[in-house]
Design a protein around this motif. Structure first.
Motif, PDB file in Angstrom:
ATOM      1  N   THR A 329       0.849  -1.188   0.000  1.00 15.21           N
ATOM      2  CA  THR A 329       0.000   0.000   0.000  1.00 15.21           C
ATOM      3  C   THR A 329       0.886   1.240   0.000  1.00 15.21           C
ATOM      4  N   VAL A 330       0.824   2.017  -1.079  1.00 10.70           N
ATOM      5  CA  VAL A 330       1.601   3.246  -1.181  1.00 10.70           C
ATOM      6  C   VAL A 330       0.746   4.399  -0.641  1.00 10.70           C
ATOM      7  N   VAL A 331       1.233   5.037   0.399  1.00  9.64           N
ATOM      8  CA  VAL A 331       0.477   6.093   1.073  1.00  9.64           C
ATOM      9  C   VAL A 331       0.869   7.444   0.482  1.00  9.64           C
ATOM     10  N   PRO A 332      -0.080   8.176  -0.123  1.00 12.47           N
ATOM     11  CA  PRO A 332       0.252   9.453  -0.766  1.00 12.47           C
ATOM     12  C   PRO A 332       0.587  10.542   0.249  1.00 12.47           C
ATOM     13  N   LEU A 333       1.591  11.351  -0.086  1.00 12.44           N
ATOM     14  CA  LEU A 333       2.016  12.441   0.788  1.00 12.44           C
ATOM     15  C   LEU A 333       2.021  13.806   0.113  1.00 12.44           C
ATOM     16  N   ASN A 334       2.273  13.820  -1.197  1.00 10.73           N
ATOM     17  CA  ASN A 334       2.580  15.088  -1.861  1.00 10.73           C
ATOM     18  C   ASN A 334       1.483  16.139  -1.742  1.00 10.73           C
ATOM     19  N   ASP A 335       0.207  15.701  -1.808  1.00  9.20           N
ATOM     20  CA  ASP A 335      -0.867  16.685  -1.719  1.00  9.20           C
ATOM     21  C   ASP A 335      -0.871  17.384  -0.368  1.00  9.20           C
ATOM     22  N   GLY A 336      -0.542  16.631   0.680  1.00  9.95           N
ATOM     23  CA  GLY A 336      -0.493  17.221   2.013  1.00  9.95           C
ATOM     24  C   GLY A 336       0.740  18.094   2.211  1.00  9.95           C
ATOM     25  N   ILE A 337       1.890  17.631   1.711  1.00  6.73           N
ATOM     26  CA  ILE A 337       3.125  18.412   1.850  1.00  6.73           C
ATOM     27  C   ILE A 337       3.005  19.731   1.096  1.00  6.73           C
ATOM     28  N   ASN A 338       2.324  19.701  -0.043  1.00  9.22           N
ATOM     29  CA  ASN A 338       2.143  20.925  -0.840  1.00  9.22           C
ATOM     30  C   ASN A 338       1.460  22.040  -0.058  1.00  9.22           C
ATOM     31  N   ARG A 345       8.756  22.936   5.645  1.00  7.29           N
ATOM     32  CA  ARG A 345       8.839  21.505   5.336  1.00  7.29           C
ATOM     33  C   ARG A 345      10.141  20.881   5.837  1.00  7.29           C
ATOM     34  N   VAL A 346      11.156  21.707   6.029  1.00 15.24           N
ATOM     35  CA  VAL A 346      12.479  21.198   6.375  1.00 15.24           C
ATOM     36  C   VAL A 346      12.870  21.650   7.776  1.00 15.24           C
ATOM     37  N   VAL A 347      13.854  20.941   8.343  1.00 13.88           N
ATOM     38  CA  VAL A 347      14.228  21.219   9.731  1.00 13.88           C
ATOM     39  C   VAL A 347      15.097  22.466   9.873  1.00 13.88           C
ATOM     40  N   GLY A 348      15.727  22.901   8.790  1.00 10.08           N
ATOM     41  CA  GLY A 348      16.577  24.086   8.915  1.00 10.08           C
ATOM     42  C   GLY A 348      17.128  24.554   7.597  1.00 10.08           C
ATOM     43  N   LYS A 349      17.804  25.687   7.652  1.00 12.28           N
ATOM     44  CA  LYS A 349      18.370  26.312   6.454  1.00 12.28           C
ATOM     45  C   LYS A 349      19.333  25.389   5.726  1.00 12.28           C
ATOM     46  N   ASN A 350      20.169  24.683   6.473  1.00 12.25           N
ATOM     47  CA  ASN A 350      21.187  23.831   5.870  1.00 12.25           C
ATOM     48  C   ASN A 350      20.838  22.349   5.935  1.00 12.25           C
ATOM     49  N   ASP A 351      19.602  22.058   6.259  1.00 12.56           N
ATOM     50  CA  ASP A 351      19.196  20.655   6.384  1.00 12.56           C
ATOM     51  C   ASP A 351      17.835  20.457   5.736  1.00 12.56           C
ATOM     52  N   GLY A 352      17.811  19.701   4.652  1.00 11.69           N
ATOM     53  CA  GLY A 352      16.579  19.468   3.912  1.00 11.69           C
ATOM     54  C   GLY A 352      15.754  18.306   4.405  1.00 11.69           C
ATOM     55  N   HIS A 353      16.087  17.766   5.572  1.00 13.20           N
ATOM     56  CA  HIS A 353      15.280  16.667   6.110  1.00 13.20           C
ATOM     57  C   HIS A 353      13.917  17.177   6.572  1.00 13.20           C
ATOM     58  N   ALA A 354      12.995  16.243   6.672  1.00 15.77           N
ATOM     59  CA  ALA A 354      11.597  16.592   6.947  1.00 15.77           C
ATOM     60  C   ALA A 354      11.418  17.180   8.346  1.00 15.77           C
TER      61      ALA A 354
END
Length: 373
Positions: A329-338, A345-354
């Motif tokens: 089961t693939v759970v969609p995320l993009n519509d919510g992240i948008n 969306r990211v933890v910091g200026k130099n860190d692109g993690h969620a």
């Protein structure tokens, strides 16, 4: 006064030996090994460096006092020393200050990130995962989360903000135990191995997938990532200053670099090359085969490049289709992240993690999908 200056010079010579050993251990085939290495910095090594800098400053000021202030020297030399010594001392104290400033970063690229890791990457269990210890809990359903640094929660100061922890709380800790097998730098092959070796058999498997999960297969098949290597955009001797000292390292990582565009090009080529993609899907098959052998239900969440979401979905669509064909089961995320502002969306200026907000979204979407089943 001459004897005091000579004594200080001799001490500085001995400090020089200490300096080379402490800051350039690789030149002597010496490796500082400690818990968390190489992701984490070491408080003890920083204490040794702090001691070095303070002792050096004391000796430099001692020479300045007896050699310049208390003696009659050429005016030009006196003026130069009066300018140079305060600048040197200021730089040393700035170096000391930045030895204790944490800042999360993608991977373990910066020294500030290693300090962050040492401070916030807790707990770590006996298996090396950023999670609680594994215990036998009969009567509970076991959920295993596999993935890379996004699953592990890189950049989140509080582990309870991570989607696996949120999901466990939402499912009810009296009924479910969620184990997080996320590991920074892991690819699909690593994740499959970790899943198969984990001592608890799953009732539910959750795969966190990120577009760079294909990179090791891509490199094996001949694609190059050399242009995006750390510090590739600077030359020696600046490289050694940036890589070994905290102040220049911090400054370097506040500046823009071209690594992402290079990596994006690599990812695009990897997913469009059928030889690489087929090898990658074979690695994924190890996870889906394990799902079938245990009878576990499996879900997958595709975390996109959080500032390049549409491109991510295009790259990873063949993987998504493959998993669906295997009953995942693939759970969609993009519509919510948008709906979440890019900076949030990211933890910091130099860190692109969620960020915590994206992790909450992932947990909510997974809970919604699990309830449907």
């Amino acid at each position: 006064m001459a004897s005091k200056m000579i004594t200080s010079l001799v001490r500085i010579m001995f400090l020089g030996i200490f300096f080379v050993f402490l800051f350039y251990p690789d030149k002597f085939q010496v490796k500082f090994d400690y818990p968390g290495f190489p992701q984490s910095d070491s408080w003890y090594i920083r204490l040794a460096k702090l001691s070095f800098w303070l002792l050096l400053v004391i000796e430099v000021l001692r020479i300045f006092y007896y050699g310049i202030v208390k003696s009659k020297v050429n005016k030009l030399i006196s003026n130069i020393a009066t300018i140079v010594v305060p600048i040197f001392v200021t730089l040393v104290f700035l170096e000391i200050i930045f030895m204790y400033i944490p800042q999360s970063h993608e991977g373990v690229l910066s020294k500030a990130s290693q300090i962050w890791w040492e401070k916030y990457w807790k707990p770590v269990n006996s298996l090396g995962y950023h999670d609680k210890e594994v215990t036998q809990e009969p009567g509970k359903k076991h959920v295993l989360v596999v993935g890379d640094s996004f699953a592990a929660g890189h950049g989140l100061k509080n582990v309870d903000d991570r989607f696996s922890n949120i999901l466990e709380a939402e499912l009810g800790k009296d009924k479910y135990t969620v184990y997080n097998l996320g590991m920074s730098g892991a690819d699909t092959r690593d994740e499959a191995k970790r899943l198969l070796e984990f001592p608890v058999k799953p009732d539910i498997i959750i795969l966190e997938y990120f577009p760079n999960d294909v990179d090791k297969v891509g490199i094996e098949k001949g694609l190059s990532l050399s242009a995006s290597e750390t510090y590739a955009d600077i030359k020696s001797p600046i490289t050694t200053l940036v890589s070994r000292f905290y102040l220049p390292n911090f400054i370097y990582w506040q500046l823009p670099h071209t690594g992402f565009s290079t990596f994006e090009n690599f990812v695009q080529k990897a997913y469009s090359d059928t030889t690489i993609l087929n090898a990658h899907l074979r690695d994924l098959s190890k996870i889906t085969n394990y799902k079938d052998s245990t009878g576990a239900k499996m879900y997958a969440v595709f975390v996109p490049f959080l500032s390049q979401m549409e491109k991510s979905a295009g790259y990873t669509k063949p993987v998504e289709d493959f998993l669906k064909s295997k009953g995942v089961t693939v759970v969609p995320l993009n519509d919510g992240i948008n709906k979440i502002p890019v900076k949030e969306r990211v933890v910091g200026k130099n860190d692109g993690h969620a960020s915590a907000a994206v992790n909450k979204l992932i947990a909510d979407r997974l809970l919604e999908a699990m309830k449907k089943d």
